[in-house]
Design a protein around this motif. Sequence first.
Motif, PDB file in Angstrom:
ATOM      1  N   MET A  41      -7.220  -3.471  31.658  1.00  0.00           N
ATOM      2  CA  MET A  41      -6.909  -2.031  31.731  1.00  0.00           C
ATOM      3  C   MET A  41      -8.009  -1.248  31.022  1.00  0.00           C
ATOM      4  SD  MET A  41      -3.660  -0.057  30.184  1.00  0.00           S
ATOM      5  CE  MET A  41      -4.340  -0.150  28.546  1.00  0.00           C
ATOM      6  N   SER A  42      -8.661  -0.380  31.717  1.00  0.00           N
ATOM      7  CA  SER A  42      -9.711   0.404  31.081  1.00  0.00           C
ATOM      8  C   SER A  42      -9.139   1.726  30.606  1.00  0.00           C
ATOM      9  CB  SER A  42     -10.845   0.648  32.071  1.00  0.00           C
ATOM     10  OG  SER A  42     -10.423   1.554  33.056  1.00  0.00           O
ATOM     11  N   VAL A  43      -9.408   2.042  29.373  1.00  0.00           N
ATOM     12  CA  VAL A  43      -8.901   3.297  28.827  1.00  0.00           C
ATOM     13  C   VAL A  43      -9.942   4.393  29.037  1.00  0.00           C
ATOM     14  CG1 VAL A  43      -8.095   4.465  26.770  1.00  0.00           C
ATOM     15  CG2 VAL A  43      -7.566   2.058  27.131  1.00  0.00           C
TER      16      VAL A  43
ATOM     17  N   LEU B 183      -4.104  11.107  35.716  1.00  0.00           N
ATOM     18  CA  LEU B 183      -3.336  10.518  34.620  1.00  0.00           C
ATOM     19  C   LEU B 183      -4.166  10.497  33.337  1.00  0.00           C
ATOM     20  CD1 LEU B 183      -1.337   7.628  36.308  1.00  0.00           C
ATOM     21  CD2 LEU B 183      -0.426   9.647  35.179  1.00  0.00           C
ATOM     22  N   ALA B 184      -5.480  10.323  33.473  1.00  0.00           N
ATOM     23  CA  ALA B 184      -6.346  10.372  32.298  1.00  0.00           C
ATOM     24  C   ALA B 184      -6.357  11.782  31.708  1.00  0.00           C
ATOM     25  CB  ALA B 184      -7.764   9.938  32.672  1.00  0.00           C
ATOM     26  N   LEU B 185      -6.331  12.780  32.578  1.00  0.00           N
ATOM     27  CA  LEU B 185      -6.341  14.176  32.135  1.00  0.00           C
ATOM     28  C   LEU B 185      -5.120  14.474  31.259  1.00  0.00           C
ATOM     29  CD1 LEU B 185      -7.886  16.943  32.642  1.00  0.00           C
ATOM     30  CD2 LEU B 185      -6.164  17.367  34.385  1.00  0.00           C
ATOM     31  N   VAL B 186      -3.972  13.903  31.605  1.00  0.00           N
ATOM     32  CA  VAL B 186      -2.771  14.135  30.794  1.00  0.00           C
ATOM     33  C   VAL B 186      -2.541  12.996  29.798  1.00  0.00           C
ATOM     34  CG1 VAL B 186      -1.662  15.514  32.579  1.00  0.00           C
ATOM     35  CG2 VAL B 186      -1.222  13.068  32.488  1.00  0.00           C
ATOM     36  N   GLN B 187      -3.572  12.160  29.600  1.00  0.00           N
ATOM     37  CA  GLN B 187      -3.557  11.093  28.608  1.00  0.00           C
ATOM     38  C   GLN B 187      -2.437  10.088  28.843  1.00  0.00           C
ATOM     39  OE1 GLN B 187      -4.108  12.571  24.682  1.00  0.00           O
ATOM     40  NE2 GLN B 187      -5.400  14.239  25.342  1.00  0.00           N
ATOM     41  N   LEU B 188      -2.288   9.668  30.089  1.00  0.00           N
ATOM     42  CA  LEU B 188      -1.260   8.671  30.394  1.00  0.00           C
ATOM     43  C   LEU B 188      -1.840   7.476  31.144  1.00  0.00           C
ATOM     44  CD1 LEU B 188       2.169  10.196  31.468  1.00  0.00           C
ATOM     45  CD2 LEU B 188       1.653   8.737  29.531  1.00  0.00           C
ATOM     46  N   SER B 189      -3.121   7.189  30.927  1.00  0.00           N
ATOM     47  CA  SER B 189      -3.722   6.040  31.605  1.00  0.00           C
ATOM     48  C   SER B 189      -2.986   4.773  31.207  1.00  0.00           C
ATOM     49  CB  SER B 189      -5.193   5.916  31.215  1.00  0.00           C
ATOM     50  OG  SER B 189      -5.859   7.103  31.546  1.00  0.00           O
ATOM     51  N   GLY B 190      -2.781   3.898  32.178  1.00  0.00           N
ATOM     52  CA  GLY B 190      -2.129   2.629  31.871  1.00  0.00           C
ATOM     53  C   GLY B 190      -0.628   2.641  32.077  1.00  0.00           C
ATOM     54  N   PHE B 191      -0.066   3.811  32.442  1.00  0.00           N
ATOM     55  CA  PHE B 191       1.384   3.890  32.638  1.00  0.00           C
ATOM     56  C   PHE B 191       1.771   3.842  34.119  1.00  0.00           C
ATOM     57  CE2 PHE B 191       0.970   5.318  28.366  1.00  0.00           C
ATOM     58  CZ  PHE B 191       2.168   5.055  27.734  1.00  0.00           C
ATOM     59  N   GLU B 192       0.784   3.553  34.997  1.00  0.00           N
ATOM     60  CA  GLU B 192       0.985   3.672  36.440  1.00  0.00           C
ATOM     61  C   GLU B 192       2.209   2.945  36.966  1.00  0.00           C
ATOM     62  OE1 GLU B 192      -1.835   3.275  34.979  1.00  0.00           O
ATOM     63  OE2 GLU B 192      -3.412   4.467  35.910  1.00  0.00           O
ATOM     64  N   ALA B 193       2.479   1.741  36.424  1.00  0.00           N
ATOM     65  CA  ALA B 193       3.518   0.904  37.027  1.00  0.00           C
ATOM     66  C   ALA B 193       4.903   1.157  36.444  1.00  0.00           C
ATOM     67  CB  ALA B 193       3.151  -0.574  36.841  1.00  0.00           C
TER      68      ALA B 193
ATOM     69  N   SER C 221       9.373   8.227  27.496  1.00  0.00           N
ATOM     70  CA  SER C 221       9.985   9.220  26.616  1.00  0.00           C
ATOM     71  C   SER C 221       9.909  10.591  27.288  1.00  0.00           C
ATOM     72  CB  SER C 221       9.236   9.257  25.289  1.00  0.00           C
ATOM     73  OG  SER C 221       7.952   9.807  25.488  1.00  0.00           O
ATOM     74  N   GLY C 222      10.624  11.558  26.730  1.00  0.00           N
ATOM     75  CA  GLY C 222      10.632  12.912  27.293  1.00  0.00           C
ATOM     76  C   GLY C 222       9.232  13.498  27.395  1.00  0.00           C
ATOM     77  N   GLY C 223       8.438  13.322  26.349  1.00  0.00           N
ATOM     78  CA  GLY C 223       7.088  13.862  26.351  1.00  0.00           C
ATOM     79  C   GLY C 223       6.229  13.213  27.424  1.00  0.00           C
ATOM     80  N   GLN C 224       6.372  11.899  27.571  1.00  0.00           N
ATOM     81  CA  GLN C 224       5.597  11.191  28.602  1.00  0.00           C
ATOM     82  C   GLN C 224       6.035  11.622  29.988  1.00  0.00           C
ATOM     83  OE1 GLN C 224       6.597   7.277  27.264  1.00  0.00           O
ATOM     84  NE2 GLN C 224       4.657   6.977  26.198  1.00  0.00           N
ATOM     85  N   GLN C 225       7.355  11.811  30.169  1.00  0.00           N
ATOM     86  CA  GLN C 225       7.846  12.262  31.480  1.00  0.00           C
ATOM     87  C   GLN C 225       7.254  13.628  31.816  1.00  0.00           C
ATOM     88  OE1 GLN C 225      12.043  11.911  32.435  1.00  0.00           O
ATOM     89  NE2 GLN C 225      12.292  10.294  30.943  1.00  0.00           N
ATOM     90  N   GLN C 226       7.159  14.486  30.812  1.00  0.00           N
ATOM     91  CA  GLN C 226       6.599  15.808  31.068  1.00  0.00           C
ATOM     92  C   GLN C 226       5.117  15.708  31.434  1.00  0.00           C
ATOM     93  OE1 GLN C 226       7.051  18.382  32.495  1.00  0.00           O
ATOM     94  NE2 GLN C 226       8.495  19.342  31.110  1.00  0.00           N
ATOM     95  N   ARG C 227       4.413  14.746  30.842  1.00  0.00           N
ATOM     96  CA  ARG C 227       3.001  14.551  31.201  1.00  0.00           C
ATOM     97  C   ARG C 227       2.876  14.077  32.649  1.00  0.00           C
ATOM     98  NH1 ARG C 227      -0.387  13.763  26.414  1.00  0.00           N
ATOM     99  NH2 ARG C 227       0.939  14.184  24.628  1.00  0.00           N
ATOM    100  N   VAL C 228       3.764  13.183  33.069  1.00  0.00           N
ATOM    101  CA  VAL C 228       3.748  12.723  34.466  1.00  0.00           C
ATOM    102  C   VAL C 228       3.986  13.916  35.390  1.00  0.00           C
ATOM    103  CG1 VAL C 228       4.835  11.241  36.189  1.00  0.00           C
ATOM    104  CG2 VAL C 228       4.572  10.422  33.848  1.00  0.00           C
ATOM    105  N   SER C 229       4.964  14.739  34.997  1.00  0.00           N
ATOM    106  CA  SER C 229       5.293  15.918  35.781  1.00  0.00           C
ATOM    107  C   SER C 229       4.080  16.847  35.905  1.00  0.00           C
ATOM    108  CB  SER C 229       6.466  16.619  35.093  1.00  0.00           C
ATOM    109  OG  SER C 229       6.819  17.778  35.752  1.00  0.00           O
TER     110      SER C 229
END
Lengths: 386, 298
Positions: A1-3, A142-152, A159-167
């Motif tokens: 996984m590349s960050v 996903l990198a823009l919202v700092q959620l790289s690596g959460f694809e699967a 968490s709520g904060g992560q869900q909002q980033r996906v949104s």
Amino acid sequence: MSVVAANDRGRPRSESEARVARAGARVRLERLTKFFGRVRAVDEVSLEIPSGSFVTLLGPSGSGKTTTLNLIAGFLAPDAGEIQFDGRAISALPPHKRNIGMVFQSYALFPHMTVFENVAYPLRMRDRLRRDAMRARVTETLALVQLSGFEARYPRQLSGGQQQRVSMARALVSGPRLLLMDEPLGALDKKLREQLQTEIKQIHRQIGSTFVYVTHDQSEALTMSDLIVVMHHGRIVQIGSPPEVYETPVNAFVADFLGGANLLSGQMVSRHGDTCDVRIANGQVIAVPRGGLAESEGAAVSIFIRPEDIRILPPEQRPHGRVGTPATIRDVVYLGEALKVTALVGDQMVSVRTLRSEVDRLAPGRDVFLAWAPQSSRLLPPADER
Amino acid sequence: MASELSLSIRSRRPAFPAAGSKARPFVLQAILLAPVLGWVTAFFLVPIGLMIWRSFAEAGLAPYVTILTSPVYLKVLITTLKICLLTTLGCLALGYPIAYVLTVARPAGRGVVLILVILPYWLDYIVRSYSWMILLGRRGLVNQLVLSLGLSERPLSLLYTLFSVSIGMIQILLPLMILTLFGAMLRIDRRLLDAAAIHGASRWRAFRTVFLPLSLPGVYAAGLLVFVSALGFYITPALLGGPEQTMISQTIMVLASDLLNWPLASAAGVLLLVVTTVLLALYNRFFSLDRMFGGVTT
């Protein structure tokens, strides 16, 4: 996984990112009206939203801000008035043809899809990209919202904060020129909210789309917006930059809604040039800049003054160049970074924010003199006229 | 005693004290449950036990071997499963659109449709089965219409067929299908459809990519419920079906009351019970899956 380092500004822009960065939409609302039964939820709202700006619709619940947003999105049809994007009327277009991104208060992530599938959804519906191009765009967003690596992952595993980033990522991925956000941080705790406020602001600067943000939180509106639109009872009460609406509210509602204002009600006794004298309930006559208000002598008015602009002085002191009134301290509350003092002026409560170091001088029951610079106060229509 | 007291004070829930003082609430629960437990035991568990015992008592496994190997009974079993499957699919095809309309309708319209759905439920199903006989008979309404329009020379044989049994059962079980689906669909967050629309999905694609997949657990649950209910049908196939549509309940009836072959009747009953239980266990599994999906979106 590349960050991928999301904040690496030095990174050369990829082709698709450059595509995302085209100018934001110019949105114009013209006498927009929406009834719910017999209630005018949105009442002749006219508004010009400049391209690429961050505009916040601010108001209490029931003020029509969310309804206005739903009208722009196309979830509701206006009963009268028009919506234009870049001078083109779009009222007849269904939501899926308006090319908008939207972040919902409840996140509204698709529970049966992974993070990747959620973010790829607009690309699948809209852009018909090839598989590898799509994968690249999703990864980038996903990198823009700092959620790289959460694809699967599935939304329920976040968490709520992560869900909002996906949104956020889903709203941004196809590079919409207009982004709508409906109280996106409402369900998050204070610390996370402040962090995401900064990040949203940063993303706005980075991609240059027009953002329309709905909130009832005045501090959120003040920190994030280029332009604040204060709404009440379905109408726009004031439009202005954060300093404008905070420092020169047009009426008691705006003054009060944007951070606990004091409103001393009184009667105008005389006018001379730019200032006038107002007699408040305890008989004290106070000079106030007249502002734009054209009230005549004898009219009921109120004096608007922010808690942080008032100084608490010993009762006998009358500082030069300042105005004020005698008062009695009622209550002192320790807030951490400051003290919140409640004082009684006649039968009216006045709240004051003052330095922590003053705690020794202040005790309930003590007589003091509240002083402020005349230019930090403002004359407003009487408080009950909302 | 002292520790028990302090525990219950600390938790402030004396109704649910910690371990060591279970005796009193247990007695209370036993007293409260006794009537229903007695009822279930006397009129449900004991008869079922008797039935199971009787199926083995006289000839051991022989009745089961007979049912599972004799072509007659196998055919009845297969016919039963076929009719139940047809009924379930028919209910689903008719019920899904109605449940969807109910879900997206405004409250006023929803009330009207719900009444229309539930109304037939209050009519006795013997009456409803006889109504179908009037409609589908050789001189029934449907055949008169067909003949007068010249669509056919002779009256169609609609009654006493797979078609008539299925349609009768579909009509009886449709409200169950619709209400179960409606309950599951209501739990789907409507904001998800807005989210799909604003991100480029037309109404149809939003339905296909978001609503339909999220409604599938409800479809499985409702389908199993209808299927299981259909398994035990007796009156409707007896009235609307021919010999070819004999279902297992009818066979049990004939075995028990006409042929007085109680071991065989009992064995057939046990088999029906086993199939039903297995399907209900499956239903339980899908139902919890449904809840899992529904819980995330709120």
